[in-house]
Enzyme design. Structure first.
Site, short mmCIF file in Angstrom:
data_model
loop_
_atom_site.label_atom_id
_atom_site.label_comp_id
_atom_site.label_asym_id
_atom_site.label_seq_id
_atom_site.Cartn_x
_atom_site.Cartn_y
_atom_site.Cartn_z
N GLY A 155 0.82 -1.20 0.00
CA GLY A 155 0.00 0.00 0.00
C GLY A 155 0.85 1.25 0.00
O GLY A 155 2.07 1.20 0.26
N PRO A 194 2.48 4.95 1.19
CA PRO A 194 3.04 5.33 2.49
C PRO A 194 1.96 5.92 3.40
O PRO A 194 1.08 6.66 2.96
CB PRO A 194 4.10 6.38 2.14
CG PRO A 194 4.43 6.14 0.71
CD PRO A 194 3.18 5.62 0.07
N GLY A 195 2.03 5.58 4.68
CA GLY A 195 1.15 6.18 5.67
C GLY A 195 -0.21 5.54 5.81
O GLY A 195 -1.06 6.06 6.53
N LYS A 206 0.47 0.12 7.35
CA LYS A 206 1.05 -1.23 7.23
C LYS A 206 1.85 -1.59 8.49
O LYS A 206 1.68 -2.67 9.06
CB LYS A 206 1.93 -1.30 5.98
CG LYS A 206 1.20 -1.01 4.68
CD LYS A 206 2.10 -1.16 3.49
CE LYS A 206 3.21 -0.14 3.45
NZ LYS A 206 2.71 1.25 3.31
N THR A 207 2.73 -0.68 8.90
CA THR A 207 3.54 -0.95 10.09
C THR A 207 2.68 -0.98 11.35
O THR A 207 2.92 -1.78 12.26
CB THR A 207 4.65 0.12 10.22
OG1 THR A 207 5.40 0.17 9.00
CG2 THR A 207 5.59 -0.20 11.36
N HIS A 261 -8.16 35.09 -11.49
CA HIS A 261 -7.78 33.70 -11.76
C HIS A 261 -8.56 32.75 -10.86
O HIS A 261 -9.18 31.77 -11.33
CB HIS A 261 -6.27 33.52 -11.54
CG HIS A 261 -5.75 32.16 -11.84
ND1 HIS A 261 -5.07 31.86 -12.99
CD2 HIS A 261 -5.83 30.99 -11.15
CE1 HIS A 261 -4.74 30.57 -13.00
NE2 HIS A 261 -5.19 30.02 -11.87
N GLU A 262 -8.56 33.02 -9.55
CA GLU A 262 -9.28 32.15 -8.61
C GLU A 262 -10.79 32.27 -8.78
O GLU A 262 -11.51 31.28 -8.61
CB GLU A 262 -8.87 32.48 -7.17
CG GLU A 262 -7.39 32.30 -6.86
CD GLU A 262 -6.92 30.88 -7.12
OE1 GLU A 262 -7.75 29.94 -7.03
OE2 GLU A 262 -5.73 30.71 -7.43
N HIS A 315 -11.82 29.87 -11.54
CA HIS A 315 -11.96 28.50 -11.05
C HIS A 315 -13.29 28.32 -10.33
O HIS A 315 -14.01 27.33 -10.55
CB HIS A 315 -10.81 28.16 -10.09
CG HIS A 315 -9.50 27.93 -10.76
ND1 HIS A 315 -9.33 27.04 -11.79
CD2 HIS A 315 -8.26 28.46 -10.52
CE1 HIS A 315 -8.06 27.03 -12.17
NE2 HIS A 315 -7.39 27.90 -11.41
#
Length: 644
Positions: free
Chosen positions: A229, A231-232, A235-236, A452-453, A456
């Site tokens: 999977g 990172p983070g 699993k550990t 610009h924003e 969006h």
């Protein structure tokens, strides 16, 4: 309390160290007095005429060693003061160099006759040192030195620490052993989400606790399970929960613990690890980041088959194959690079199970938030549902970081409890970076950023499949000068229409700049990067282009990455480039068309951004009216009291 046995060993260590120091001091003291001191010929003849020289030895026809009588007077005239200090030392030897041996010998004989001296002259041209003499002078010292260092290395090696321990235990396994004497507090209750992965791992624990339940039906205990999977994702943590739940010996180490600069050390450590595991059976071995030694063999043309890492992998494969069916030793391993692992390592019989640990989905993120929020002091307005929706794509480690950052932000504001806004600020901090309110931006640049924003925000509000907007800001954060925050819909499948709407929303910022200022800027770099990858995946990976057809050039094995090699002809490459450019151009023109149609509302939104710097979903409602396409975000935001 310090162990008395250890304390006594340390006392003996210091005793031996003092004894060795005394021997060392005696040796150097002796050598410092046995070495002759240099004088000149005039000083020698001044000493000679007083009858104080017992004999001289001429070595190699150029160096004269002077031996004095045992009794020396401290008052010798005609000799400088410095030379007096040298002469008055009892049994002291001197040496000096001569140029012409015949001239010196003739002068010496004249002085001897003139002053009636009985000084002896001798010549030595052979090797000065014999083996016997060298042994008695230096051999004892070197023997003592060797014995001392062997003792030191063995003493330190017995504890397994320090340089001595590393030398004598270099082939030993570095795995850390957890057993019933260790207080491992992590259990499966502490692992939120990951229900499928937990179920498979729990079954492995059950295998070890009650093997007869499975073997009486003819089943065999699995030899290994591989956790795969990003990172983070936990699993550990899942392996630590196994250590807490299994109640059997648990060996934990990293793949890099096998790697060493010395030849054969890695394979030796593998053998030692599995020997210890067999002695402690039933038990579990956990190898984190196994890709450090498990890479596919034969990929490096330089190292070849004699590569030390490959030898370590070969030994690991042999040990996992060598287990009997009744050894009750299970190997757990974790990696986020499963695509580069050797195929022999992944086959059944070694790693019988491959457990996929994906980033948590919505409901799993809620559970993870509940685990991490237990230790925090929260206010009543904190809404876990809203926070879990605000963090799509976050891993368990990211969510833990959000919770910790929120506590730090609340403390920075001198609050007694953590509020919902603190969590949102933490999410903004992690995604966008640190807020830079003091950054100086020119007024014309700030106006361009606002439009610009606003572009969006406008497109995302008016398109059906664009992600629902939460807020827009022109406050610099990290490397970005402005940003828009969305709550993307979590879906398992994506259609071409949805991908095109997302591309159109990403291109809206540059479209707004061109409409208002009749020019474009470099501010759309991140937008263009995401747009290009999205269009590229539509054409060459997902087979969503009519001209290319139902063909995918993606290699799931990872051996031939799409971005580094071209598994198609130059003609096909040209078609792919043309189709990517066509998709981006169409959506750019579409964004311009929608923004021109709503130019007045775009201007109102940009001016409000310039005034407030941060606007929310409610502000867009006041300007554009209700969003034409229904979504669940209004209900979520209202329940969380986020917008006021």
């Amino acid at each position: 309390m310090i162990d008395k046995k250890v304390k006594s060993k340390n006392n003996f260590f210091w005793v031996y160290a003092v004894i060795f120091s005394i021997f060392l001091g005696i040796f150097f003291f002796k050598s410092s007095f046995s070495n002759p001191r240099k004088i000149d010929q005039d000083t020698f003849f001044d000493i000679l005429i007083k009858g104080k020289v017992q004999k001289i030895i001429i070595k190699h026809r150029e160096i004269v060693h002077v031996y004095l009588n045992k009794k020396l007077s401290s008052n010798i005239p005609h000799i400088p003061y410095d030379n007096k200090q040298k002469i008055i030392t009892p049994s002291l030897q001197y040496e000096f160099e001569i140029g012409d041996l015949q001239f010196f010998q003739k002068k010496f004989e004249e002085y001897k006759r003139k002053y009636n001296l009985n000084t002896i002259i001798d010549f030595k041209n052979q090797q000065e040192y014999t083996i016997t003499k060298f042994f008695f002078d230096y051999g004892i010292f070197f023997i003592l030195l060797i014995i001392f260092w062997i003792f030191i290395f063995r003493r330190i090696g017995a504890t397994g620490s320090g340089p001595g321990g590393q030398i004598f235990n270099i082939g030993k396994s570095r795995a850390r052993l957890f057993d019933e004497n260790d207080n491992v507090k992590i259990t499966f209750k502490d692992v939120a989400g990951l229900e499928g992965a937990k179920e498979e791992v729990q079954e492995i624990v059950e295998f070890l606790k009650n093997p007869k339940k499975y073997t009486k039906l003819g089943g065999k205990i699995p030899k290994g399970a591989l956790l795969i999977g990003p990172p983070g994702t936990g699993k550990t943590l899942l392996a630590k929960a196994v250590a807490g739940e299994a109640k059997v010996p648990f060996f934990s180490l990293s793949g890099s613990d096998f790697v060493e600069m010395f030849v054969g050390v890695g394979a030796s450590r593998v053998r030692d690890l599995f020997e210890k595991a067999k002695e402690k059976s039933p038990c579990i071995i956990f190898i984190d980041e196994i890709d450090a030694i498990g890479r596919a063999r034969g990929k490096s043309s330089i190292a070849g088959s004699n590569d030390e890492r490959e030898n370590t992998l070969n030994q690991l494969l042999t040990e996992m194959d060598g287990f009997g069916t009744n050894t009750n030793v299970i190997v757990l391993a974790a990696t986020n690079r499963s695509d580069i692992l050797d195929k022999a390592l992944l086959r059944p019989g070694r790693f019988d199970r491959t457990i996929l640990v994906d980033p948590p989905e919505l409901n799993e993120r809620k559970e993870i938030f509940r685990v991490h929020l237990q230790r925090l002091v929260l206010s009543k307005n904190v809404d876990i549902d809203f926070l879990s929706r605000q963090t799509p794509g976050f891993s368990g480690a990211d969510i833990a970081n959000v919770c910790n950052e929120s506590a730090l932000i609340a403390a920075r504001k001198d609050r007694k409890k953590i509020k919902n806004q603190d969590f949102l600020d933490a999410i903004d901090r992690i995604i966008g970076g640190l807020e830079k309110k003091n950054k100086i931006i020119k007024s014309n640049e700030k106006k361009r950023i606002a439009y610009h924003e606003a572009g969006h925000a406008t497109i995302s509000w008016l398109l059906e499949h664009a992600a629902p907007l939460v807020k827009v800001t022109i406050v610099p954060r990290g490397r970005s000068l402005g940003s828009a925050w969305y709550l993307p819909e979590e879906r398992q499948l994506t259609t071409p229409e949805q991908m095109k709407d997302e591309i159109c929303a990403l291109l809206a910022g540059r479209s707004a700049e061109e409409i208002i200022f009749n020019s474009i800027s470099t501010g759309a770099l991140n937008d263009l990067e995401r747009v290009t990858k999205q269009a590229q995946s539509m054409v060459a990976i997902f087979g969503l282009n009519e001209r290319i057809g139902n063909i995918s050039y993606y290699d799931s094995t990872g051996q031939n990455e799409f971005y580094f090699s071209k598994p198609y002809s130059e003609k096909t490459a040209q078609i792919i480039d043309e189709e990517i450019s066509k998709i981006i151009t169409e959506q750019y023109q579409r964004a311009k068309k929608i923004l021109k149609k709503n130019e007045k509302k775009l201007t109102i939104l940009a001016n409000e951004l310039l005034e407030k710097e941060v606007i929310f979903r409610e502000d867009l409602k006041n300007i554009f009216g209700e969003r034409p396409f229904p979504d669940e975000i209004d209900e979520i935001l209202n329940s969380s009291n986020q917008i006021t």
